[in-house]
Design an enzyme around this catalytic site. Structure first.
Site, PDB file in Angstrom:
ATOM      1  N   TRP A 157     -12.392 -53.072  -6.486  1.00 32.11           N
ATOM      2  CA  TRP A 157     -11.613 -54.335  -5.394  1.00 32.11           C
ATOM      3  C   TRP A 157     -11.395 -54.710  -4.664  1.00 32.11           C
ATOM      4  CZ3 TRP A 157      -8.038 -57.297  -8.657  1.00 32.11           C
ATOM      5  CH2 TRP A 157      -6.685 -57.752  -7.352  1.00 32.11           C
ATOM      6  N   GLY A 206     -15.342 -59.587  10.234  1.00 29.86           N
ATOM      7  CA  GLY A 206     -14.453 -60.918   9.842  1.00 29.86           C
ATOM      8  C   GLY A 206     -13.003 -60.049   9.936  1.00 29.86           C
ATOM      9  N   CYS A 209      -5.062  -3.273   1.939  1.00 31.03           N
ATOM     10  CA  CYS A 209      -5.515  -3.380   3.173  1.00 31.03           C
ATOM     11  C   CYS A 209      -6.366  -3.565   4.380  1.00 31.03           C
ATOM     12  CB  CYS A 209      -4.187  -2.051   4.128  1.00 31.03           C
ATOM     13  SG  CYS A 209      -3.611  -2.680   5.441  1.00 31.03           S
ATOM     14  N   LYS A 236      -9.461   2.592  -1.680  1.00 28.38           N
ATOM     15  CA  LYS A 236      -9.174   2.090  -1.001  1.00 28.38           C
ATOM     16  C   LYS A 236     -11.148   2.190  -0.327  1.00 28.38           C
ATOM     17  CE  LYS A 236      -6.061   0.651   3.716  1.00 28.38           C
ATOM     18  NZ  LYS A 236      -5.871   0.791   4.513  1.00 28.38           N
ATOM     19  N   SER A 275       0.168  -3.731   6.945  1.00 26.01           N
ATOM     20  CA  SER A 275       0.131  -3.644   8.129  1.00 26.01           C
ATOM     21  C   SER A 275       1.093  -4.077   8.930  1.00 26.01           C
ATOM     22  CB  SER A 275      -0.738  -5.500   8.364  1.00 26.01           C
ATOM     23  OG  SER A 275      -1.532  -5.844   9.515  1.00 26.01           O
ATOM     24  N   GLU A 315       0.742  -1.452   0.113  1.00 23.94           N
ATOM     25  CA  GLU A 315      -0.152  -0.264  -0.037  1.00 23.94           C
ATOM     26  C   GLU A 315       0.896   1.105  -0.057  1.00 23.94           C
ATOM     27  OE1 GLU A 315      -3.629   1.479   3.286  1.00 23.94           O
ATOM     28  OE2 GLU A 315      -2.436  -0.055   3.452  1.00 23.94           O
TER      29      GLU A 315
END
Length: 635
Positions: free
Chosen positions: A473, A353, A167, A113, A194, A44
């Protein structure tokens, strides 16, 4: 295959020294080009620096920043890269904090912004005006006329749709990027400043990752660096590139040199996620956000060397701690699902089983945990081992030892005589070891288990896993069938880790040692006679191919809807040190053919819990006609 390399840059700056700043910006652009980036995002107000304070009211600073934009536009004239820069702009007697989008000598658009922070350490409203009301305007700069201006711009080359926010826009209740993504943007860029506070890093990181996931987009984040003013605040130059919730690349903060990070974005993956997500489509109808699409084109999308990380085992977390947590979570989901079914039926017995293999072992461990949780005696678990023509001493002994170590009610029923009688009944030669020879044994075992479950008033628990279902399978109306299937959405590559987790964290030493030996046993249905030494002759992966490959194919085929060309490409990247290209192509072809031809087995699946991102339940995630042709997918 719609990959694009993108970058986030943080140049060395001096506060209010525009000429110094743009020289370092140029260096970062050159570095981005050298790395084959097609998009690069700067912080920014990167032209002026973010911390100019009341200098933003100086006409000279504003005029020089516009001249810097012209210089950088000229600098980009022969450069096929989309550049996002931060600088102020005066429009109708208001000052805006803007992102300037440059490509090949032109300013494609300017975005203000939307939200101006004015609390705690931020006082931007002293200088800047919110831009969220600007949508259909244009700007004339002295070197270029009619530049689109507004917060709703999306820059599109056809497949890549790029949008921007600045931001604070990310930190508000509904970020503009949420609407922009609904308008089609699949790459979101954030020019940010930031500052660093204790624990803010983690929060910011989570914001970026979660927004990329929520928008099903890539998110490129670039924040101001350590050379901003430290009168009251410190900035770290945090750079991040995230994709649909995954952090692809992140820098080490507090760097004191020009820095560019880059990563390859998979646009097809993002678009596939949106295509499948009905809620995303519905949101586009509810939130009818008006966007302006600015067309442009890249000369090419060459991303250089393909260095994007491709996980060989997408179902299995690579980190040990994360893997342990994932296994615990899955084991709890399986047990909770079975507990509900047992409580609902009012039955307090289970039948299973036990072969001495991984799948039946995992299912038994789930039953054990469930019965302990419901305070039902383990003796109510009827474990049946049914040796046949191919049963080896190792699997037999492990099955017997495990059932006894876990204090279940154990029973052995040899199926050889019953199968021999059945061969005689259907006039099948005993020496003919064909598919009938194998399936007779599987169906005999299932018949025994079903009938014992009826006789004892119990629930027959299935053992088949997701990989077996994908490949078919399993024997139709044999091991394919049960009264509840606890492993049905767990791929084979993950089964092994789950058993290992239980062995290490939830078992006494005697049972744990047996589980570790089961883990070391080759995967086999043991339906063909053993060799003269009593060893397994029928190894599953020799017949259908490596399960790690098939699980990889399954993930990209179902989760991302990827083409076979792309699946093969990614597999060859992921397994370059394990399999040659011909081997991967061979088993991919086998996977597709088996996946299509075996759908009829998946269409008749018993109930079972979904535990991961992929399930082949015909009642849930995967509804496919059993007679669909695979011709479009194979060469």
């Amino acid at each position: 295959m719609n990959f694009i390399r993108v970058g986030a840059a943080c140049p060395v700056t001096k506060v209010a020294d525009i000429h110094y700043n743009i020289e370092n910006i140029k260096k970062c652009i050159e570095e981005s080009l050298a790395k084959h980036c097609k998009i690069v995002v700067f912080p920014e107000l990167s032209i002026t620096s973010y911390t100019c304070g009341d200098l933003f009211t100086q006409n000279h600073l504003i005029e020089q920043s516009i001249k810097a934009i012209e210089e950088l536009a000229q600098f980009s004239k022969d450069k096929d890269i989309l550049i996002a820069l931060g600088a102020p702009l005066v429009h109708k007697y208001s000052l805006y904090n803007c992102a300037y989008i440059l490509h090949k000598g032109r300013v494609l658009g300017i975005l203000p912004k939307n939200f101006i922070p004015n609390y705690t350490e931020f006082y931007e409203k002293r200088w800047f005006t919110e831009g969220n009301a600007l949508s259909e305007e244009s700007i004339d700069l002295y070197f270029q006329k009619e530049i689109p201006f507004g917060s709703n711009l999306i820059f599109s080359d056809g497949i890549n749709k790029i949008a921007f926010e600045i931001c604070e826009d990310l930190w508000v209740t509904i970020p503009p990027s949420s609407f922009l993504s609904l308008g089609g943007a699949n790459i979101i860029c954030n020019l940010s400043a930031s500052n660093e506070l204790v624990s803010k890093y983690e929060y910011r990181r989570n914001l970026v990752a979660s927004q990329s996931a929520r928008c099903m987009a890539a998110y490129i984040y670039s924040s101001s660096g350590v050379f901003e003013s430290t009168t009251d605040l410190v900035f770290s130059g945090h750079l991040m590139i995230s994709e649909n919730g995954s952090m692809l690349k992140e820098n080490h903060r507090f760097q004191r040199e020009n820095e560019v990070i880059c990563s390859i974005i998979d646009i097809d993956k993002l678009n596939s996620e949106r295509l499948k997500n009905v809620s995303f489509r519905d949101s586009t109808k509810i939130y009818n956000y008006n966007v302006r699409e600015i067309k442009f084109s890249f000369d090419d999308l060459n991303y250089g060397e393909f260095d994007r990380y491709v996980d060989k085992h997408p179902f299995v977390p690579s980190g040990e701690k994360q893997r342990e947590e994932r296994c615990k979570e899955i084991f709890n989901i399986q047990s909770a699902a079975l507990a509900k079914r047992i409580s609902h039926t009012g039955l307090n017995k289970a039948v299973i089983g036990i072969s001495g293999g991984l799948d039946s072992t995992l299912a038994l461990l789930v039953i054990i945990k469930t019965f302990d949780m419901l305070k039902i005696p383990r003796k109510n678990i009827l474990t049946i081992t049914m040796p046949g023509f191919g049963t080896t001493d190792r699997t037999y002994n492990n099955a017997v030892s495990l059932c006894k170590a876990l204090d279940t009610t154990f029973k052995e029923i040899n199926i050889v005589d019953a199968c021999l009688q059945h061969f005689k009944d259907i006039n099948h030669p005993i020496e003919n070891h064909d598919i009938t020879y194998e399936n007779v044994q599987a169906r005999e075992r299932t018949q025994i288990l079903m009938d014992i479950a009826n006789k004892e008033g119990g629930l027959l628990i299935g053992t088949g896993d997701l990989s077996e279902l994908a490949l078919g399978w399993c024997t139709y109306n044999g091991d394919h069938m049960s009264m509840y299937s606890v492993n049905c959405s767990i791929p084979k590559t993950l089964v092994r880790y789950l058993v290992n987790y239980v062995a290490e964290h939830e078992m006494e030493k005697e049972a744990s040692d047996i589980l570790l030996d089961i883990l070391d046993t080759p995967v086999s249905p043991e339906l063909l006679p053993k060799d003269k030494n009593g060893d397994i002759v029928q190894k599953t992966e020799d017949i259908v191919g490596p399960y790690e490959l098939h699980d990889f194919f399954l993930y990209y085929f179902i989760r991302q809807g990827a083409t076979l060309e792309k699946i093969a490409f990614l597999a060859k990247v992921a397994f370059k040190n394990e399999y040659d290209d011909a081997t991967i192509d061979k088993w991919l072809d086998k996977f597709v053919k088996r996946f299509f031809t075996q759908q009829f087995k998946r269409s008749a699946l018993p109930d079972g819990p979904k535990v991961g991102t992929i399930s082949l339940s015909p009642r849930g995630d995967w509804r496919m006609p059993s007679d669909a042709s695979y011709n479009l997918w194979v060469k």
